[in-house]
Design an enzyme around this catalytic site. Structure first.
Site, PDB file in Angstrom:
ATOM      1  N   GLY A 286       1.090  -7.291   1.583  1.00  0.00           N
ATOM      2  CA  GLY A 286       2.399  -6.894   1.087  1.00  0.00           C
ATOM      3  C   GLY A 286       2.430  -5.380   1.007  1.00  0.00           C
ATOM      4  N   GLY A 287       1.384  -4.859   0.390  1.00  0.00           N
ATOM      5  CA  GLY A 287       1.284  -3.419   0.265  1.00  0.00           C
ATOM      6  C   GLY A 287      -0.153  -2.994   0.140  1.00  0.00           C
ATOM      7  N   GLU A 289      -2.345   0.421  -1.353  1.00  0.00           N
ATOM      8  CA  GLU A 289      -2.163   1.609  -2.192  1.00  0.00           C
ATOM      9  C   GLU A 289      -2.813   2.868  -1.642  1.00  0.00           C
ATOM     10  OE1 GLU A 289      -4.018  -1.103  -2.768  1.00  0.00           O
ATOM     11  OE2 GLU A 289      -5.801  -0.685  -3.935  1.00  0.00           O
ATOM     12  N   HIS A 313       3.560  -2.345  -8.191  1.00  0.00           N
ATOM     13  CA  HIS A 313       2.144  -2.701  -8.095  1.00  0.00           C
ATOM     14  C   HIS A 313       1.349  -1.607  -7.360  1.00  0.00           C
ATOM     15  CE1 HIS A 313      -1.266  -5.600  -7.636  1.00  0.00           C
ATOM     16  NE2 HIS A 313      -1.483  -4.866  -6.564  1.00  0.00           N
ATOM     17  N   GLU A 314       1.808  -1.237  -6.188  1.00  0.00           N
ATOM     18  CA  GLU A 314       1.057  -0.233  -5.408  1.00  0.00           C
ATOM     19  C   GLU A 314       1.055   1.120  -6.115  1.00  0.00           C
ATOM     20  OE1 GLU A 314      -0.718  -1.659  -3.395  1.00  0.00           O
ATOM     21  OE2 GLU A 314       0.454  -3.484  -3.124  1.00  0.00           O
ATOM     22  N   HIS A 317      -1.522   1.304  -8.818  1.00  0.00           N
ATOM     23  CA  HIS A 317      -2.876   1.573  -8.331  1.00  0.00           C
ATOM     24  C   HIS A 317      -3.204   3.074  -8.347  1.00  0.00           C
ATOM     25  CE1 HIS A 317      -4.719  -2.169  -7.111  1.00  0.00           C
ATOM     26  NE2 HIS A 317      -3.719  -2.528  -6.320  1.00  0.00           N
ATOM     27  N   GLU A 336      -7.476  -4.813  -9.564  1.00  0.00           N
ATOM     28  CA  GLU A 336      -6.272  -5.632  -9.414  1.00  0.00           C
ATOM     29  C   GLU A 336      -5.717  -6.195 -10.728  1.00  0.00           C
ATOM     30  OE1 GLU A 336      -4.543  -5.440  -6.846  1.00  0.00           O
ATOM     31  OE2 GLU A 336      -5.979  -4.701  -5.365  1.00  0.00           O
ATOM     32  N   ASP A 395     -14.039  -9.826   1.173  1.00  0.00           N
ATOM     33  CA  ASP A 395     -12.722 -10.413   1.348  1.00  0.00           C
ATOM     34  C   ASP A 395     -12.624 -11.788   0.663  1.00  0.00           C
ATOM     35  OD1 ASP A 395     -10.338  -9.610   2.598  1.00  0.00           O
ATOM     36  OD2 ASP A 395     -10.550 -11.269   4.024  1.00  0.00           O
ATOM     37  N   TYR A 403      -6.614 -10.895  -9.746  1.00  0.00           N
ATOM     38  CA  TYR A 403      -5.242 -10.491 -10.034  1.00  0.00           C
ATOM     39  C   TYR A 403      -4.737 -11.155 -11.328  1.00  0.00           C
ATOM     40  CZ  TYR A 403      -4.719  -8.605  -5.284  1.00  0.00           C
ATOM     41  OH  TYR A 403      -4.857  -7.861  -4.150  1.00  0.00           O
TER      42      TYR A 403
HETATM   43  N1  BES Z   1      -5.161  -3.453  -2.576  1.00  0.00           N
HETATM   44  C1  BES Z   1      -4.398  -4.642  -2.398  1.00  0.00           C
HETATM   45  C2  BES Z   1      -4.537  -5.233  -1.022  1.00  0.00           C
HETATM   46  C3  BES Z   1      -5.952  -5.557  -0.608  1.00  0.00           C
HETATM   47  C4  BES Z   1      -6.855  -6.123  -1.494  1.00  0.00           C
HETATM   48  C5  BES Z   1      -6.368  -5.327   0.678  1.00  0.00           C
HETATM   49  C6  BES Z   1      -8.159  -6.395  -1.089  1.00  0.00           C
HETATM   50  C7  BES Z   1      -7.662  -5.619   1.088  1.00  0.00           C
HETATM   51  C8  BES Z   1      -8.560  -6.156   0.198  1.00  0.00           C
HETATM   52  C9  BES Z   1      -2.926  -4.413  -2.719  1.00  0.00           C
HETATM   53  O1  BES Z   1      -2.712  -3.562  -3.785  1.00  0.00           O
HETATM   54  C10 BES Z   1      -2.343  -5.729  -3.148  1.00  0.00           C
HETATM   55  O2  BES Z   1      -2.805  -6.247  -4.126  1.00  0.00           O
HETATM   56  N2  BES Z   1      -1.354  -6.222  -2.438  1.00  0.00           N
HETATM   57  C11 BES Z   1      -0.662  -7.425  -2.801  1.00  0.00           C
HETATM   58  C12 BES Z   1       0.515  -7.035  -3.653  1.00  0.00           C
HETATM   59  C13 BES Z   1       1.004  -8.035  -4.633  1.00  0.00           C
HETATM   60  C14 BES Z   1      -0.058  -8.572  -5.550  1.00  0.00           C
HETATM   61  C15 BES Z   1       2.133  -7.429  -5.439  1.00  0.00           C
HETATM   62  C16 BES Z   1      -0.207  -8.120  -1.521  1.00  0.00           C
HETATM   63  O3  BES Z   1      -0.406  -7.532  -0.451  1.00  0.00           O
HETATM   64  O4  BES Z   1       0.298  -9.204  -1.578  1.00  0.00           O
HETATM   65 ZN    ZN Z   2      -3.271  -4.495  -5.635  1.00  0.00          ZN
END
Ligand code: BES
Ligand code: ZN
Length: 629
Positions: A286-287, A289, A313-314, A317, A336, A395, A403
């Site tokens: 989704g995003g 940071e 959210h981003e 971070h 998170e 991962d 979260y």
């Molecule tokens: N930092 C994360 C994405 C991430 C986590 C990439 C671990 C690779 C490994 C990002 O901040 C995130 O949590 N994105 C979520 C946003 C949502 C919880 C609002 C997403 O992409 O869904």
């Molecule tokens: Zn995040």
């Protein structure tokens, strides 16, 4: 007089030496073991990176130089870096001496260590290298895969341990460095990084970057595309392809306000500007940071700002994660969990408590489902807040646990001590540990001293232990009751009990109420009702990716085939893993839909970034061989 100067200089040099030893001794204490990096920061640790790169879309190769400045202990002989599929041409020391180096064995997850013999007195190493066209961090897109369909595009995704697939470096979240870069790209394209960025293209296609605050490797980021910039406020703006620019700037116009709210809560924004780039839909998250430049999926542009919590959210971070960083991927909830908590606080101030309670309720629902699934699969260890990912891909730790369990834990503490004590505590936490890393244990110690003891409150040792180190849902899980969701449930029940669809009062519903409505639909539903719902509310035609996603999940369960063509479209064009995984999983449950899943995946796979592709390959039990296009 001269003698005095000499004596003074000797004393000064001795003092510097003591200082240096002190700093390395401190460093020794500082770097906890990271099972996902080969680096040896306790002997030699990088402090700065200079990149000079050339981006070639024809060959899908980024090539050039990475100059690494590092600090060493006295006994250090080697500088050890992380790499994966990088081709190293040569390595040079500061004084132009070639440095000896050797690669370790290849590991399918970690890649290869690059062990460089430090040439005498060298504090810099220059590596001439190039990455593989299949570098896992990078996605190279053809023009048809972009919004404007005119120019190619590339973006990187370094978190968790993919930075090493495009830069040789110490790829551990506990190691921070500043960086400068010079990047050469095709003339019609703009390059952007997680750094001070250009706002317009130039003739030469050469761009320079500076990141003056030290960051960990997973925040290294680069994107190259035919994008334009539009300002949204004094320190915020958005980059997007031309056809997306206006819409994006409108959707995210509250960003400046969000920064103000966040600063009020947790202290100054320390990264100067906050911009975002809207990437093509294959972006696997989704995003992300990336400091100063959040990378975002276009699937959050719903036209009504209903999915902007993701930006909160981003942005959050910028404190939790980028300023105070998880020491290892086992402490991922430190990034998170805090960020979800912070996201909800920002949304509460922006749109009100009943709005943020809907987010909290959805988060708790996700948590309960995740815990239930893990336990059913016999993987209860994966439901612990503090993870043990040694020997696994970090991962694997990207689940709802860090979260939503992380969020719930912080909310439990907030409710226990009250916001009047919790808020100042958090503000000071970010201030005291700015640009440092944090382990789970480090946080708990800080919490005990600076929140509980300081305020003379008993530290709930047992409960906190259960939250952090035990599987499942803790007995002290906060109760979340969203009034707005209660109203949705009431209406849904009336309808299911035989009420008219016309009597559903949905005028004031936001996306979140709709999501709750769809998710609460029973597993079995009369086909007439399914059709009636879709015809009346237009779910299959929705322009909102979250609503589509929730509806498609139900459509698969109901075998509501009218939604399948749109779902196929969606799966082919969207690469956001969080939206893909549940849909493929649901299709796998039944032989008929399993076949459909494989057929769709065959078409969709070339559009996915490595991160999503590897998850779906595993899920669908296929590999490159089965799917050579
Ligand atoms: N930092 C994360 C994405 C991430 C986590 C990439 C671990 C690779 C490994 C990002 O901040 C995130 O949590 N994105 C979520 C946003 C949502 C919880 C609002 C997403 O992409 O869904
Ligand atoms: Zn995040």
């Amino acid at each position: 007089m001269n003698r005095l100067i000499v004596v003074f200089l000797i004393v000064l040099m001795a003092a510097c030496q003591i200082k240096k030893e002190e700093s390395m001794t401190n460093n020794k204490k500082k770097y906890v073991n990271d099972a996902h990096s080969y680096a040896n920061p306790n002997e030699a640790v990088m402090t700065h990176l200079d990149l000079d790169l050339d981006v070639d879309f024809e060959t899908k190769i980024i090539s050039g130089e990475a100059k690494i400045t590092f600090d060493t202990s006295d006994s250090a002989e080697y500088l050890i870096l992380d790499t994966k599929d990088l081709e190293v041409k040569s390595i040079w020391g500061e004084n132009g001496d070639e440095a000896e180096f050797e690669f370790g064995e290849k590991d399918p997850i970690l890649g290869q260590e690059l062990k460089i013999k430090i040439p005498s007195n060298s504090k810099e190493i220059t590596i001439i290298y190039q990455n593989s066209p299949d570098a896992e961090a990078i996605q190279w897109l053809d023009p048809v895969q972009t919004a404007d369909k005119k120019a190619p595009f590339l973006f990187t995704q370094s978190q968790a341990i993919l930075a090493r697939t495009w830069i040789p470096l110490q790829d551990s979240p506990g190691i921070r460095f500043t960086y400068n870069a010079r990047v050469q790209v095709p003339q019609n394209l703009l390059a952007l990084m997680s750094a001070e960025n250009p706002q317009i293209k130039n003739e030469e296609g050469i761009y320079t970057f500076k990141m003056e605050q030290p960051i960990p490797a997973y925040l290294m980021a680069l994107t190259v595309g035919d994008v334009k910039f539009q300002s949204m406020g004094s320190r915020t703006g958005v980059y997007a392809e031309t056809s997306m620019l206006e819409r994006s700037a409108k959707e995210f116009e509250d960003t400046e306000k969000m920064i103000g709210i966040a600063e009020g809560l947790y202290g100054p924004y320390r990264w100067d500007r906050y911009d975002m780039i809207i990437l093509p839909p294959s972006f696997p998250f989704g995003g992300m940071e990336n400091p100063r430049l959040t990378f975002a999926t276009p699937t959050i542009i719903a036209g009504d700002k209903s999915l902007v919590a993701l930006i909160a959210h981003e942005l959050a971070h910028s404190w939790s994660g980028n300023l105070v960083t998880n020491a290892t991927w086992n402490d991922f909830w430190i990034n998170e969990g805090f960020t979800v908590y912070f996201e909800h606080r920002i949304m509460e101030e922006l749109y009100g408590h009943d709005y943020s309670e809907m987010l909290a309720s959805l988060s708790q629902q996700d948590l309960k489902n995740e815990v239930e699934n893990f336990i059913a699969e016999g993987k209860s260890d994966d439901t612990k807040l503090k993870l043990d990912l040694e020997g696994r891909n970090p991962d694997d730790g990207v689940t709802s646990i860090p979260y939503d369990k992380g969020y719930s834990f912080l909310r439990y503490i907030e409710e226990l001590v009250g916001r009047e004590k919790f808020d100042p505590f958090l503000k000071e936490y970010f201030n005291a540990h700015a640009f440092e890393t944090m382990t789970t244990e480090g946080f708990l110690t800080y919490l005990k001293t600076n929140l509980f003891e300081k305020n003379d409150i008993d530290y709930p040792e047992q409960e906190i232990h259960e939250w952090v180190y035990e599987p499942g849902l803790p007995s002290t899980l906060p109760k979340i009751a969203s009034d707005r969701f209660a109203l949705v449930e009431k209406q849904l029940n009336e309808y299911l009990g035989g009420g008219e669809i016309a009597s559903l009062d949905t005028d004031q519903w936001t996306t979140h109420e709709w999501l709750h409505f769809i998710k609460s639909l029973p597993e079995d539903l009369d086909p007439q009702k399914i059709e009636e719902l879709d015809t009346t509310f237009g779910f299959t035609k929705s322009g909102n990716s979250e609503i589509l996603h929730a509806w498609f999940l139900k459509a698969i369960q109901y075998n509501y085939t009218a939604a399948y063509p749109t779902m196929e479209e969606f799966l082919i064009h969207t690469g956001r893993r969080k939206l893909l995984t549940p849909l493929y999983k649901e299709m796998l449950k039944d032989e008929g839909t399993k076949d459909m899943a494989l057929k769709i995946y065959e078409k969709a796979r070339p559009n996915y970034h490595f991160v999503s592709r590897s998850t779906m390959d595993e899920l669908l039990e296929v590999d490159e061989e089965n799917f050579i296009q």
